[in-house]
Design an enzyme around this catalytic site. Structure first.
Site, PDB file in Angstrom:
ATOM      1  N   LYS A  23      23.745  11.762  -3.146  1.00 17.31           N
ATOM      2  CA  LYS A  23      24.304  11.782  -1.792  1.00 17.31           C
ATOM      3  C   LYS A  23      24.154  13.163  -1.166  1.00 17.31           C
ATOM      4  O   LYS A  23      23.971  14.170  -1.850  1.00 17.31           O
ATOM      5  CB  LYS A  23      25.786  11.389  -1.827  1.00 17.31           C
ATOM      6  CG  LYS A  23      26.752  12.471  -2.339  1.00 17.31           C
ATOM      7  CD  LYS A  23      27.321  13.304  -1.211  1.00 17.31           C
ATOM      8  CE  LYS A  23      28.242  14.426  -1.643  1.00 17.31           C
ATOM      9  NZ  LYS A  23      27.679  15.473  -2.492  1.00 17.31           N
ATOM     10  N   SER A  48      17.032  10.941 -14.523  1.00 19.29           N
ATOM     11  CA  SER A  48      17.528  11.213 -13.182  1.00 19.29           C
ATOM     12  C   SER A  48      16.508  12.012 -12.394  1.00 19.29           C
ATOM     13  O   SER A  48      15.807  12.861 -12.945  1.00 19.29           O
ATOM     14  CB  SER A  48      18.850  11.989 -13.242  1.00 19.29           C
ATOM     15  OG  SER A  48      19.320  12.272 -11.936  1.00 19.29           O
ATOM     16  N   GLY A  54      23.553  20.886  -9.278  1.00 19.85           N
ATOM     17  CA  GLY A  54      24.186  22.110  -8.806  1.00 19.85           C
ATOM     18  C   GLY A  54      23.886  22.403  -7.353  1.00 19.85           C
ATOM     19  O   GLY A  54      24.047  23.523  -6.898  1.00 19.85           O
ATOM     20  N   GLY A 111      24.902  20.099  -4.747  1.00 18.91           N
ATOM     21  CA  GLY A 111      25.737  19.279  -3.881  1.00 18.91           C
ATOM     22  C   GLY A 111      25.206  17.893  -3.610  1.00 18.91           C
ATOM     23  O   GLY A 111      25.569  17.286  -2.605  1.00 18.91           O
ATOM     24  N   GLY A 133      25.451  15.195  -5.767  1.00 22.36           N
ATOM     25  CA  GLY A 133      26.183  14.126  -6.446  1.00 22.36           C
ATOM     26  C   GLY A 133      25.550  13.616  -7.717  1.00 22.36           C
ATOM     27  O   GLY A 133      25.663  12.428  -8.042  1.00 22.36           O
ATOM     28  N   SER A 134      24.908  14.492  -8.491  1.00 26.46           N
ATOM     29  CA  SER A 134      24.207  14.042  -9.694  1.00 26.46           C
ATOM     30  C   SER A 134      25.158  13.448 -10.731  1.00 26.46           C
ATOM     31  O   SER A 134      24.883  12.381 -11.306  1.00 26.46           O
ATOM     32  CB  SER A 134      23.420  15.202 -10.315  1.00 26.46           C
ATOM     33  OG  SER A 134      24.279  16.275 -10.653  1.00 26.46           O
ATOM     34  N   GLU A 164      34.217  10.952 -13.417  1.00 23.87           N
ATOM     35  CA  GLU A 164      34.224  12.224 -12.703  1.00 23.87           C
ATOM     36  C   GLU A 164      35.452  13.058 -13.062  1.00 23.87           C
ATOM     37  O   GLU A 164      35.371  14.278 -13.205  1.00 23.87           O
ATOM     38  CB  GLU A 164      34.209  11.974 -11.191  1.00 23.87           C
ATOM     39  CG  GLU A 164      32.869  11.538 -10.635  1.00 23.87           C
ATOM     40  CD  GLU A 164      31.956  12.716 -10.415  1.00 23.87           C
ATOM     41  OE1 GLU A 164      31.923  13.260  -9.311  1.00 23.87           O
ATOM     42  OE2 GLU A 164      31.279  13.110 -11.389  1.00 23.87           O
ATOM     43  N   ASP A 219      31.647  11.331  -3.805  1.00 24.33           N
ATOM     44  CA  ASP A 219      30.332  11.196  -4.435  1.00 24.33           C
ATOM     45  C   ASP A 219      30.177   9.849  -5.125  1.00 24.33           C
ATOM     46  O   ASP A 219      29.171   9.157  -4.965  1.00 24.33           O
ATOM     47  CB  ASP A 219      30.121  12.324  -5.447  1.00 24.33           C
ATOM     48  CG  ASP A 219      29.932  13.678  -4.788  1.00 24.33           C
ATOM     49  OD1 ASP A 219      30.266  13.805  -3.596  1.00 24.33           O
ATOM     50  OD2 ASP A 219      29.463  14.600  -5.461  1.00 24.33           O
TER      51      ASP A 219
END
Length: 495
Positions: free
Chosen positions: A62, A194, A199, A201, A203-204, A250, A261
């Site tokens: 995201k 992935s 790092g 922002g 949303g990993s 999370e 996220d």
């Protein structure tokens, strides 16, 4: 302190897998063969007990499109999904196999647990037990401690920073596995790839949590979809079920994530979110008719601290309360205006006038953020290059101070200029990602067989070896059939 976005340092697939040796891969292939996991016998164990065939789940990353930093101070923000995604392949072993293995080859993580050695009694306690249909919103610290004891030996021979990344990923996975599974679960291989940079922002970690949550819920048959005739209410309920458990994942890593996220990674498209009272969850609403828009994401590769950028704005608000308050209010109005634009009946993503109106708001939002002091020379360099190329509208996304910039691409932009821009961004040391904004959320390929563009009878099976050996973003997307340029039959999405 509230964070603008969640992250755990799990890297993306940026090249060849590096976590599995050829010997380990051969052992996996041998184990599959010996346990009847071949193409013709993948539905039964040696004892005849039905097993779930290999399947795959995927969810997006995201970006925050509008409203960064203002959201920390009780204003509204907008976030949307991007076509960079995580993918989790689940391979069930034979009934005699009593292990679960977590394989994240892109970060070199590989760990196996004996199912019978896990702390099941803690999770079965009447006061602790949670059910798949519970709308969970918190962690049980006793259960977290019990789970952590089984992650201490994960990557114990690696340097502390890398070991922490691995153990965080393992904690998220294992807590969800213990919460949703049972001691009678069959042995499984959980393999994740992935294409989401970390790092920055994007949303990993939330995307990974959604994949794990959805996969485990599918394994215990707690999800009936997705399917074309599924009622909207039923689809929404299942998305929320996935979303709540992903939020728990999370919590394992971040302590106090906003929940935005994982919400975008679950439902896709775009959401608005607002958190005026930090003792309560944020108010999140889906923008159901959000259009799919071409987007360029550029990573500055500049390290930054989200907490430091948030503190910077807080200090400015303390020393210049009136001016800062007006800027934050203006950012809020930009977000509201953007929602009105994309939600209007007349908005057309292929129309230069419609996109120009939205693009103006992108430019204004960045200018307001820069006035708060959260931009960076590298972010301004990206804006300088994209403005000179005249291909779109650029702003920082997330906390700023580095991280990523996003560019909303103009309809019919000159491709020769795009090529020159690509070369300039590469020469400046930036990492660029051609993506799409506002696409699907969590999806499933069940079984892991693609239907078209394949010479294999019945479709192309996505097996362990192919998945592990896919190289980088292009290799993964070409193999699994989901991404910016790959839309292959077989995938289904909750909508």
């Amino acid at each position: 302190m509230h964070r603008l976005d969640a992250r755990n340092g799990i890297p993306k697939a940026d090249g060849k897998p590096n976590g599995l040796t050829n010997g380990r891969l051969q052992n996996l292939k041998t184990s599959e063969t010996s346990n009847g996991l071949g193409r013709q016998a993948s539905l039964a164990s040696p004892t005849g007990t039905p097993l779930i065939p290999p399947f795959m789940v995927s969810s997006p990353g995201k970006v925050i499109v509008f409203g960064e930093h203002a959201v920390v101070h009780g204003k509204m923000a907008m976030a949307a999904s991007i076509s960079l995604r995580s993918y989790l392949l689940v391979t069930t072993l034979g009934k005699t196999e009593r292990t679960i293995s977590l394989l994240f080859p892109d970060i070199g993580l590989e760990h196996t647990w004996n199912i019978d050695d896990l702390p099941w009694q803690k999770f079965k306690h009447p006061d602790k037990k949670r059910y798949y249909y519970d709308l969970v919103s918190s962690l049980d610290e006793d259960l977290v401690k019990a789970t952590q004891q089984h992650t201490l030996d994960v990557s114990s021979n690696l340097p502390e920073e890398q070991r922490k990344v691995h153990q965080n990923a393992a904690l998220m996975f294992l807590y969800l596995f213990l919460s949703l599974g049972s001691q009678s679960n069959p042995g499984c291989l959980y393999t994740l790839r992935s294409t989401i940079p970390v790092g920055a922002g994007l949303g990993s970690s939330a995307s990974i949590g959604v994949c794990i949550s959805a996969a485990l819920l599918l394994q215990i048959r707690a999800l009936a979809g997705p399917h074309p005739d599924q009622p909207i209410d039923e689809s929404n309920l299942q998305i929320e079920r996935i979303n709540r458990w992903a939020f728990v994942g999370e919590l394992c890593i971040h302590g106090n994530p906003s929940g935005v996220d994982n919400t975008v990674a679950s439902g896709g498209r775009a959401v608005t979110f607002k958190r005026a009272d930090y003792t309560k969850p944020p108010i999140v609403k889906f923008i159901r008719n959000f259009p799919e828009l071409p987007l360029l994401v550029v990573d500055t590769r500049q390290p930054r601290s989200t907490a430091a950028e948030v503190a910077k704005v807080a200090t400015l608000k303390k020393t210049q309360p009136v001016i800062t308050g007006l800027i934050l209010e203006a950012i809020d109005k930009v977000t509201e205006s953007a929602i009105d634009v994309v939600s209007s009946d007349g908005f057309d993503a292929t129309d230069p006038v419609s996109m120009g109106t939205l693009g103006q708001l992108v430019n204004v939002n960045h200018g307001l953020l820069a006035s708060l002091g959260v931009s960076h020379p590298k972010l301004e360099k990206i804006r300088e290059l994209t403005d000179a190329a005249n291909i779109g509208y650029t702003k920082l996304t997330g906390a700023g101070g580095g991280g990523c910039a996003i560019t909303l691409i103009k309809p019919g932009c000159d491709q020769s200029r795009v090529k020159i821009l690509d070369e300039q961004l590469d020469a400046a040391g930036f990492k660029r990602y051609e993506t799409q904004l506002g696409g699907d959320g969590v999806g499933v390929l069940f079984p892991a067989i693609l239907k078209n563009d394949s010479e294999e009878e019945g479709g192309e099976e996505i097996d362990q070896e192919k998945f592990l050996n896919a190289e980088g973003r292009e290799g993964v997307e070409k193999l699994v059939g989901v991404g910016l340029h790959q839309k292959r039959e077989g995938w289904k999405f909750w909508r």
